[in-house]
Design a protein around this motif. Structure first.
Motif, short mmCIF file in Angstrom:
data_model
loop_
_atom_site.label_atom_id
_atom_site.label_comp_id
_atom_site.label_asym_id
_atom_site.label_seq_id
_atom_site.Cartn_x
_atom_site.Cartn_y
_atom_site.Cartn_z
N PRO A 1 -26.59 -4.85 20.92
CA PRO A 1 -25.43 -3.98 20.84
C PRO A 1 -24.22 -4.73 20.33
O PRO A 1 -24.04 -5.93 20.60
N ALA A 2 -23.34 -4.01 19.61
CA ALA A 2 -22.18 -4.65 19.00
C ALA A 2 -21.30 -5.31 20.04
O ALA A 2 -20.73 -6.37 19.82
N GLU A 3 -21.16 -4.66 21.25
CA GLU A 3 -20.26 -5.21 22.24
C GLU A 3 -20.79 -6.51 22.85
O GLU A 3 -20.05 -7.22 23.53
N GLN A 4 -22.07 -6.84 22.61
CA GLN A 4 -22.64 -8.07 23.13
C GLN A 4 -22.86 -9.11 22.02
O GLN A 4 -23.50 -10.11 22.24
N ARG A 5 -22.33 -8.86 20.84
CA ARG A 5 -22.54 -9.75 19.73
C ARG A 5 -21.94 -11.12 20.03
O ARG A 5 -20.77 -11.22 20.40
N PRO A 6 -22.70 -12.19 19.89
CA PRO A 6 -22.16 -13.53 20.17
C PRO A 6 -21.18 -13.95 19.08
O PRO A 6 -21.29 -13.53 17.94
N TYR A 7 -20.24 -14.77 19.45
CA TYR A 7 -19.30 -15.28 18.47
C TYR A 7 -18.83 -16.64 18.96
O TYR A 7 -19.01 -17.03 20.10
N PRO B 1 -13.87 -13.41 10.75
CA PRO B 1 -14.78 -12.56 9.97
C PRO B 1 -15.40 -11.45 10.81
O PRO B 1 -15.60 -10.34 10.31
N ALA B 2 -15.72 -11.75 12.08
CA ALA B 2 -16.31 -10.72 12.94
C ALA B 2 -15.33 -9.59 13.19
O ALA B 2 -15.71 -8.41 13.20
N LEU B 3 -14.07 -9.91 13.38
CA LEU B 3 -13.06 -8.88 13.61
C LEU B 3 -12.85 -8.03 12.36
O LEU B 3 -12.70 -6.81 12.45
N ILE B 4 -12.87 -8.66 11.19
CA ILE B 4 -12.72 -7.91 9.94
C ILE B 4 -13.90 -6.98 9.74
O ILE B 4 -13.74 -5.79 9.41
N GLU B 5 -15.11 -7.50 9.95
CA GLU B 5 -16.31 -6.66 9.80
C GLU B 5 -16.30 -5.50 10.78
O GLU B 5 -16.63 -4.36 10.42
N THR B 6 -15.91 -5.77 12.02
CA THR B 6 -15.86 -4.72 13.02
C THR B 6 -14.81 -3.67 12.67
O THR B 6 -15.03 -2.46 12.87
N PRO C 1 -9.54 -8.32 25.17
CA PRO C 1 -8.52 -7.55 24.46
C PRO C 1 -7.46 -8.40 23.79
O PRO C 1 -6.90 -8.00 22.76
N GLY C 2 -7.19 -9.58 24.34
CA GLY C 2 -6.16 -10.42 23.76
C GLY C 2 -6.64 -11.35 22.66
O GLY C 2 -5.82 -11.93 21.93
N ALA C 3 -7.97 -11.49 22.50
CA ALA C 3 -8.51 -12.45 21.54
C ALA C 3 -8.05 -12.19 20.10
O ALA C 3 -7.66 -13.13 19.39
N PRO C 4 -8.06 -10.94 19.61
CA PRO C 4 -7.63 -10.72 18.22
C PRO C 4 -6.19 -11.12 17.96
O PRO C 4 -5.83 -11.53 16.84
N PHE C 5 -5.33 -11.02 19.00
CA PHE C 5 -3.91 -11.30 18.80
C PHE C 5 -3.64 -12.78 18.57
O PHE C 5 -2.53 -13.15 18.17
N ALA D 1 -5.69 -8.33 6.58
CA ALA D 1 -6.80 -9.28 6.40
C ALA D 1 -8.00 -8.58 5.74
O ALA D 1 -8.68 -9.17 4.90
N VAL D 2 -8.24 -7.34 6.12
CA VAL D 2 -9.29 -6.56 5.46
C VAL D 2 -8.94 -6.39 3.98
O VAL D 2 -9.81 -6.53 3.10
N ALA D 3 -7.67 -6.10 3.71
CA ALA D 3 -7.23 -5.93 2.32
C ALA D 3 -7.40 -7.22 1.52
O ALA D 3 -7.75 -7.18 0.34
N GLU D 4 -7.14 -8.35 2.16
CA GLU D 4 -7.33 -9.62 1.46
C GLU D 4 -8.79 -9.82 1.09
O GLU D 4 -9.10 -10.27 -0.04
N GLN D 5 -9.67 -9.50 2.00
CA GLN D 5 -11.10 -9.58 1.68
C GLN D 5 -11.43 -8.62 0.53
O GLN D 5 -12.22 -8.95 -0.37
N ALA D 6 -10.81 -7.44 0.54
CA ALA D 6 -11.04 -6.46 -0.51
C ALA D 6 -10.63 -7.01 -1.87
O ALA D 6 -11.36 -6.89 -2.86
#
Length: 205
Positions: A2-8, A15-20, A46-50, A62-67
């Motif tokens: 499951p996505a919520e258990q994806r290791p990182y 990259p995982a945050l952008i893909e998600t 919840p605080g990890a992306p910040f 960041a998604v736009a930069e990848q684009a």
């Protein structure tokens, strides 16, 4: 898994945050995406992306930069060494690369196109790569003008704007699903390429 258990780990969190984020945009729409929901789906606190993105806008940037990176790769790969003596042919290849990028990454296109969602002009990556594409277009059109390939009265800056409008308009029709109304028969991508070819033909002397 499951996505919520994806290791990182620290090295691949961004990259995982952008893909998600892209996955969530495709599932629920960009308006409903939140940084908290991205963190939940990615299986982080919840605080990890910040630690990397101070806001939803920063995350989408960041998604736009990848684009833009993938767009630049696509238009560069589309260039054909055999067409170096045909600058308008190379210009068409840039357009074909753009359209192929949209077909492959429609969600990227939708995000990078909406300047209300992202901080495009504060992104060094996006502005630099965008400028490189534009410089290439100016060079090709200058050569086309100098070798008599352009029809009389053509202005380079206007052509650049028209070229952008052409591929952008076709791309929006594609991502918004308009081809089934305007050209219901055949592959939309083939219609996009035909429209681009007709535009380039009108530029030729």
């Amino acid at each position: 898994m499951p996505a919520e258990q994806r290791p990182y780990h620290h090295g691949n969190l961004v990259p995982a945050l952008i893909e998600t984020t892209i996955q969530l945009v495709e599932e629920i729409g960009v308006e409903k995406v939140t940084v908290r929901e991205v963190a939940k789906r990615a299986g982080v606190s919840p605080g990890a992306p910040f630690r990397h993105f101070r806001s939803k806008s920063a995350l989408l940037t960041a998604v736009a930069e990848q684009a833009v990176e993938r767009l630049y790769d696509a238009v560069t790969a589309a260039q054909d060494p055999a067409l170096e003596n045909d600058p308008l042919g190379q210009l068409e290849r840039i357009g074909q690369g753009y359209l192929a990028w949209v077909r492959t990454y429609p969600t990227h296109f939708q995000i990078v196109s909406d300047r209300k969602l992202i901080d495009f002009h504060t992104s060094e990556i996006s502005t630099a790569l965008n400028a490189r594409i534009r410089i290439r277009m100016v060079d090709l059109l200058t050569r086309a003008r100098d070798n008599g390939q352009l029809a009389p009265g053509q202005d380079i800056e206007t052509i650049i704007l028209d070229s952008r409008a052409m591929v952008y308009g076709l791309s929006r029709m594609y991502t918004d699903g308009h081809f089934r109304d305007w050209q219901p028969d055949g592959d939309p991508f083939e219609w996009m390429k035909r429209g681009l070819s007709a535009f380039i033909a009108r530029l030729r002397a």
